[in-house]
Write a protein that holds these residues in place. Structure first.
Motif, PDB file in Angstrom:
ATOM      1  N   ALA A 170      -6.301   2.271   4.138  1.00  0.00           N
ATOM      2  CA  ALA A 170      -5.150   2.551   3.284  1.00  0.00           C
ATOM      3  C   ALA A 170      -4.968   2.201   1.851  1.00  0.00           C
ATOM      4  CB  ALA A 170      -3.716   1.558   4.010  1.00  0.00           C
ATOM      5  N   SER A 171      -5.777   0.963   1.495  1.00  0.00           N
ATOM      6  CA  SER A 171      -6.012   0.740  -0.002  1.00  0.00           C
ATOM      7  C   SER A 171      -6.742   1.819  -0.347  1.00  0.00           C
ATOM      8  CB  SER A 171      -6.271  -0.463   0.080  1.00  0.00           C
ATOM      9  OG  SER A 171      -5.919  -1.576   0.411  1.00  0.00           O
ATOM     10  N   LYS A 172      -7.596   2.536   0.004  1.00  0.00           N
ATOM     11  CA  LYS A 172      -8.399   3.366  -0.781  1.00  0.00           C
ATOM     12  C   LYS A 172      -7.534   4.841  -1.071  1.00  0.00           C
ATOM     13  CE  LYS A 172     -12.804   4.500   0.133  1.00  0.00           C
ATOM     14  NZ  LYS A 172     -13.894   4.537   0.931  1.00  0.00           N
ATOM     15  N   ALA A 173      -6.614   4.963  -0.006  1.00  0.00           N
ATOM     16  CA  ALA A 173      -5.879   6.037  -0.042  1.00  0.00           C
ATOM     17  C   ALA A 173      -4.724   5.727  -1.202  1.00  0.00           C
ATOM     18  CB  ALA A 173      -5.156   6.400   1.239  1.00  0.00           C
ATOM     19  N   HIS A 174      -4.222   4.521  -1.233  1.00  0.00           N
ATOM     20  CA  HIS A 174      -3.162   4.349  -2.223  1.00  0.00           C
ATOM     21  C   HIS A 174      -3.810   4.184  -3.619  1.00  0.00           C
ATOM     22  CE1 HIS A 174       0.385   2.445  -3.914  1.00  0.00           C
ATOM     23  NE2 HIS A 174      -0.278   1.220  -4.472  1.00  0.00           N
ATOM     24  N   ALA A 175      -5.034   3.887  -3.830  1.00  0.00           N
ATOM     25  CA  ALA A 175      -5.523   3.676  -5.110  1.00  0.00           C
ATOM     26  C   ALA A 175      -6.084   5.179  -5.363  1.00  0.00           C
ATOM     27  CB  ALA A 175      -7.033   2.981  -5.166  1.00  0.00           C
ATOM     28  N   ALA A 176      -6.494   5.957  -4.785  1.00  0.00           N
ATOM     29  CA  ALA A 176      -6.626   7.752  -5.126  1.00  0.00           C
ATOM     30  C   ALA A 176      -5.533   8.283  -5.480  1.00  0.00           C
ATOM     31  CB  ALA A 176      -7.333   8.314  -4.079  1.00  0.00           C
ATOM     32  N   MET A 177      -4.160   8.003  -4.826  1.00  0.00           N
ATOM     33  CA  MET A 177      -3.126   8.397  -5.100  1.00  0.00           C
ATOM     34  C   MET A 177      -2.464   7.895  -6.527  1.00  0.00           C
ATOM     35  SD  MET A 177       0.521   7.716  -5.486  1.00  0.00           S
ATOM     36  CE  MET A 177       0.644   6.301  -4.365  1.00  0.00           C
TER      37      MET A 177
ATOM     38  N   ALA B 275       3.020  -0.453  -7.295  1.00  0.00           N
ATOM     39  CA  ALA B 275       3.845   0.311  -6.444  1.00  0.00           C
ATOM     40  C   ALA B 275       3.448   0.207  -5.017  1.00  0.00           C
ATOM     41  CB  ALA B 275       3.643   1.749  -6.708  1.00  0.00           C
ATOM     42  N   ARG B 276       3.172  -0.976  -4.622  1.00  0.00           N
ATOM     43  CA  ARG B 276       2.969  -1.567  -3.301  1.00  0.00           C
ATOM     44  C   ARG B 276       3.289  -2.921  -2.900  1.00  0.00           C
ATOM     45  NH1 ARG B 276      -3.124  -1.297  -0.536  1.00  0.00           N
ATOM     46  NH2 ARG B 276      -3.208  -3.536  -1.731  1.00  0.00           N
ATOM     47  N   SER B 277       3.633  -3.185  -1.746  1.00  0.00           N
ATOM     48  CA  SER B 277       3.820  -4.470  -1.321  1.00  0.00           C
ATOM     49  C   SER B 277       3.230  -4.593  -0.186  1.00  0.00           C
ATOM     50  CB  SER B 277       5.330  -4.737  -1.036  1.00  0.00           C
ATOM     51  OG  SER B 277       5.788  -5.554  -0.136  1.00  0.00           O
ATOM     52  N   ARG B 278       2.917  -6.308   0.225  1.00  0.00           N
ATOM     53  CA  ARG B 278       2.365  -6.296   1.394  1.00  0.00           C
ATOM     54  C   ARG B 278       3.289  -5.939   2.576  1.00  0.00           C
ATOM     55  NH1 ARG B 278       0.946 -12.237   2.387  1.00  0.00           N
ATOM     56  NH2 ARG B 278       2.551 -12.409   0.944  1.00  0.00           N
ATOM     57  N   ASN B 279       4.538  -5.832   2.405  1.00  0.00           N
ATOM     58  CA  ASN B 279       5.417  -5.150   3.439  1.00  0.00           C
ATOM     59  C   ASN B 279       5.214  -3.737   3.882  1.00  0.00           C
ATOM     60  OD1 ASN B 279       6.625  -7.724   2.998  1.00  0.00           O
ATOM     61  ND2 ASN B 279       8.592  -7.040   1.933  1.00  0.00           N
TER      62      ASN B 279
ATOM     63  N   ALA C 103       7.040   2.482   0.660  1.00  0.00           N
ATOM     64  CA  ALA C 103       8.306   2.100   0.660  1.00  0.00           C
ATOM     65  C   ALA C 103       8.307   0.737  -0.336  1.00  0.00           C
ATOM     66  CB  ALA C 103       8.773   1.616   1.915  1.00  0.00           C
ATOM     67  N   ALA C 104       6.908   0.222  -0.516  1.00  0.00           N
ATOM     68  CA  ALA C 104       6.973  -0.996  -1.430  1.00  0.00           C
ATOM     69  C   ALA C 104       7.804  -2.176  -0.675  1.00  0.00           C
ATOM     70  CB  ALA C 104       7.598  -0.911  -2.840  1.00  0.00           C
TER      71      ALA C 104
ATOM     72  N   SER D 177       9.894   2.131  -8.849  1.00  0.00           N
ATOM     73  CA  SER D 177      10.200   3.145  -9.948  1.00  0.00           C
ATOM     74  C   SER D 177       8.788   3.986 -10.533  1.00  0.00           C
ATOM     75  CB  SER D 177      10.550   2.414 -11.154  1.00  0.00           C
ATOM     76  OG  SER D 177       9.540   1.266 -11.363  1.00  0.00           O
ATOM     77  N   PHE D 178       7.619   3.813  -9.894  1.00  0.00           N
ATOM     78  CA  PHE D 178       6.513   4.516 -10.405  1.00  0.00           C
ATOM     79  C   PHE D 178       6.621   5.731  -9.642  1.00  0.00           C
ATOM     80  CE2 PHE D 178       5.054   0.150 -11.027  1.00  0.00           C
ATOM     81  CZ  PHE D 178       4.704   0.311 -12.153  1.00  0.00           C
ATOM     82  N   PRO D 179       5.914   7.030 -10.330  1.00  0.00           N
ATOM     83  CA  PRO D 179       6.150   8.318  -9.728  1.00  0.00           C
ATOM     84  C   PRO D 179       4.896   8.513  -8.773  1.00  0.00           C
ATOM     85  CG  PRO D 179       4.942   8.196 -11.964  1.00  0.00           C
ATOM     86  CD  PRO D 179       5.271   6.822 -11.662  1.00  0.00           C
TER      87      PRO D 179
END
Ligand code: ARG
Length: 461
Positions: free
Chosen positions: A38-45, A107-111, A198-199, A205-207
């Motif tokens: 999931a972190s890799k997907a988030h970083a790539a995005m 743009a992410r939270s542990r939640n 969902a953060a 606020s990030f795109p």
């Protein structure tokens, strides 16, 4: 030193008890693969959206790959002070790549992170259990084909009711497992939406591009409401419900194996492979595996109840209570998966005592209904009258201590003079099962057709 992740507002270390109650790494370390994916997907995005640089994203991704292989090799040091898997991974990432690691959490939270990880984990679990259930069904179908003609007693109230075939009995569990699989599939469908982005609770606020991360992670779409995304664990509850029902099905079959292998009943034997001995009683052959399948059900239902209780009073959005969602569920899924595999093994292993089964099938006037049906069919008697006549005949047989087919025709005729010798032909257990040709009935040809249809269906999957 205060915590590295949020230390800004803190000057003191947490109390030892605070750390002990807060730490979840022993449980959520099992989410490492999902967390890294999931972190890799988030970083790539983030890079695709220009929120971080391509270079940072590349380093993050490489660092995460290193961490994955460290964990797989067993060289990764999980730190309790870092609380959970998310902070352990990020902590190591910053050791590996330096300050760029700190950009991953933009743009992410542990939640939303933990909700995403656990959805991915439960999805993988569902796929594993589904495959295990398919193998269980295949084993049942194989044995059902082998025993489509093997007559055994069918019971209601645990009293001998009517003869059935072992094949028919086994196929009943194939149908139950099919519905179980359907429930897991349904849960998977509803589960398969992405909370990522969902953060903390309100969005960001990030795109960001939530469609992109959802797609990368194999989700059908992003979840539509950020509060819902981080607050609900219904996907765990639903999967645990499916698991509980499955476990109950397995448990009932396990109970039958315990019963059937008891020397008092003696319908089935298990080989040495699925039996244990006693340390004191040399004669014992205990069906421990079946007993444990029966018992694991408690763990699965317990996990469902436990999580329902954790969730029931929680206001939106994330509450730390929800950290307690994983341990019980993970243990329950592992228990269920083991139970399915153990039952599959026992299905392959079990050796029916065909002679004893047939004899038991004929005990207790199990073909009385066949005689009543004969009276209805041949003498056009209303079923209620036929039931009464047959009851009287059974009474006479019981008085003389003989089976129905051993009762002299004259004795039957003393109750109903129109009974002919032809009635005796329906009283064998074989002709009884053969006659049950209604759709879904126990007739060997039905069982064979049903088993073959299932065999085809399972092969095609
Ligand atoms: N370990 C936590 C869990 O499993 C991760 C989420 C923590 N979030 C927070 N705001 N404390 O629920």
């Amino acid at each position: 030193m205060s915590n590295k992740m949020w230390g800004g507002r803190f000057s003191e270390r947490p109390d030892a008890i605070m750390e002990e109650i807060n730490v979840s790494i022993d449980v959520d370390r099992h989410l490492y693969a999902q967390d890294i994916t999931a972190s890799k997907a988030h970083a790539a995005m983030l890079a695709a959206q220009g929120i971080i640089t391509a270079n940072d994203a590349k380093n993050i991704s490489k660092g995460l790959d290193t961490i994955l292989s460290e964990i797989r090799k067993g060289s990764f040091e999980f730190k309790r002070a870092l609380e959970d898997i998310h902070m352990n991974v990020e902590g190591r990432l910053s050791e590996l790549i330096g300050p760029a690691a700190g950009r991953l959490h933009t743009a992410r939270s542990r939640n939303d992170q933990v909700a995403t990880d656990f959805r991915l984990f439960v999805r993988d679990t569902i796929d594993d259990i589904d495959a295990a259930l398919a193998r269980y069904q295949a084993a049942l179908v194989r044995r059902a084909l082998e025993h489509a003609d093997t007559v055994m007693p069918g019971f209601t109230h645990l009293q001998t009711a009517q003869p059935v075939t072992l094949g028919h009995h086994l196929m009943a569990y194939v149908e139950m497992a099919a519905r179980d699989r359907g429930r897991f599939r349904d849960a998977r469908k509803r589960l398969n939406e992405s909370p990522l982005g969902a953060a903390a609770l309100a969005g960001t606020s990030f795109p960001i591009d939530r469609e992109l991360t959802a797609r990368t992670l194999g989700f059908d779409r992003p979840m539509a409401n950020s509060l819902d995304a981080v607050s609900d664990r219904d996907f765990v509850l639903e999967t645990l419900s499916a698991a509980s029902i499955t476990a109950v099905h397995l448990s009932r079959f396990a109970e039958e194996i315990v019963l059937w292998t008891s020397p008092l009943v003696g319908l089935v034997r298990l080989s040495d492979k699925f039996t244990t001995g006693s340390s004191i009683m040399p004669q014992k052959r205990n069906p421990d595996a079946a007993e444990l399948v029966r018992a694991k059900t408690g763990r699965v239902i317990g996990a469902l109840n436990g999580l329902l209780i954790v969730m029931k009073g929680l206001p939106l959005a994330y509450q730390k209570d929800m950290q307690e969602d994983k341990q019980g569920a993970m243990e329950a899924f592992a228990a269920l998966s083991l139970a399915v595999r153990a039952m599959t093994g026992m299905v392959d292993d079990l050796m029916p005592e065909a002679e004893r089964m047939k004899q038991a099938a004929g005990e207790g006037y199990a073909t009385a209904t066949d005689l009543a049906d004969w009276l209805v069919r041949t003498l056009k008697m209303p079923f209620r009258d036929a039931h009464h006549v047959t009851g009287r005949i059974v009474g006479l047989a019981a008085k003389d201590g003989v089976a129905l087919h051993e009762l002299p025709l004259e004795v039957m005729q003393s109750v109903e003079p129109r009974i002919t010798a032809q009635a005796l032909t329906v009283l064998s257990v074989e002709s009884s099962v053969k006659s049950r040709t209604s759709y879904g009935g126990t007739a060997p040809k039905n069982v064979r057709a049903q088993a073959k249809a299932w065999q085809k269906r399972l092969e095609k999957e």
